[in-house]
Write a protein that holds these residues in place. Sequence first.
Motif, PDB file in Angstrom:
ATOM      1  N   ARG A 123       0.764  -1.280   0.130  1.00  8.59           N
ATOM      2  CA  ARG A 123       0.098  -0.066   0.179  1.00  8.59           C
ATOM      3  C   ARG A 123       0.695   1.239   0.053  1.00  8.59           C
ATOM      4  N   GLU A 127       0.673   3.946  -3.178  1.00  3.61           N
ATOM      5  CA  GLU A 127       0.465   5.431  -2.775  1.00  3.61           C
ATOM      6  C   GLU A 127       1.473   6.539  -3.264  1.00  3.61           C
ATOM      7  N   SER A 212      -8.645   3.311  -2.447  1.00  4.30           N
ATOM      8  CA  SER A 212      -8.036   2.261  -1.536  1.00  4.30           C
ATOM      9  C   SER A 212      -8.205   0.840  -2.520  1.00  4.30           C
ATOM     10  N   ARG A 215      -9.067  -4.858   0.564  1.00  2.46           N
ATOM     11  CA  ARG A 215      -8.293  -5.894   1.486  1.00  2.46           C
ATOM     12  C   ARG A 215      -8.470  -7.119   1.493  1.00  2.46           C
TER      13      ARG A 215
END
Length: 324
Positions: A123, A127, A212, A215
Amino acid sequence: MMSRSNDNSSKLNSVFYAHAYHPIQAGSIDGTDILPHDNAVYRALLCSSAGLYDPLGDPNVIGEDPYCTVFVGHLSQLTTEDTLRKAMSKYGTVKNLRLVRHIVTGASQGYAFVEFESEREMRRAYEKAHHSVIDDSEIIVDYNRQQLMPGWIPRRLGGGLGGKKESGQLRFGGRERPFRAPLRPIPLDDLKRLGIPPPPEGNYMSRFEVPSPPRRKTDYTDREDRRSRRRERRSSSQDHLHEPRRSVDNDDGSRKSHSRNYSERRSSRDQYNEREDNARKRYRDSDRCNRISHDHERRSSDREQRSHKRHKHETRNLPISRST
């Protein structure tokens, strides 16, 4: 009425990110198309409806964790595995790296898959590595949609989310080119009548927000097992703190109980404290004696000085006798 207009205006200033892949919607700028108007889109729709593509059937992705893997695109033809590994190591430990090359010529295809040790590192790269520069080429970074996005169809089968192919039709719905807010309602009845599945669900976000990646879904039984193991460790640690100490075996085979050891340690500690108290008491007594003697000497010296001054004053004031 006013609130509805505010909602529409807020949607017009945002973009839409889909949770699943839809071949027809991927070819639409605002997600309102109902018919394939491109040969590649039509081929992707056929492959999707017939189930001709298996995202888990690629033998090259065996051993890669999709939740720890990022897709890196727009790579330079001069970029090698070592250069890419060095550039991506700034965001975490690179566990595996696969630079896709042509099967015949061995030339770089301009994209790669990088697997990190943990999902947190993935992650971080997702980003921060997006739009960074490697070998004078601005790259794009996305999550592994091949295994994490339901309904995914690759670019070679008419799908994908970027670039131009055949008629030059663009692909939308990804991080780099998201859907625009629909200018008109999506005709769900027409889609149902034509037998076309409805557009995927998703969420509206600002153009400046970072979507996002999905997950990892934890199973309920795994979560319960982790909780039970955590409770067992906590209870065992508490029992270990509160349980009485067992007797210790010496080398000669004799056993000394914990109570006896404790009493011996306590007696030695009491003796040490008693010696310390006696030493402090002697120090205080000696210090007191020294202060008393010093005060006595100071008072005696003061008395002597006062008597000396008095005697000197008296002798000065006596009358002088003259001889006749």
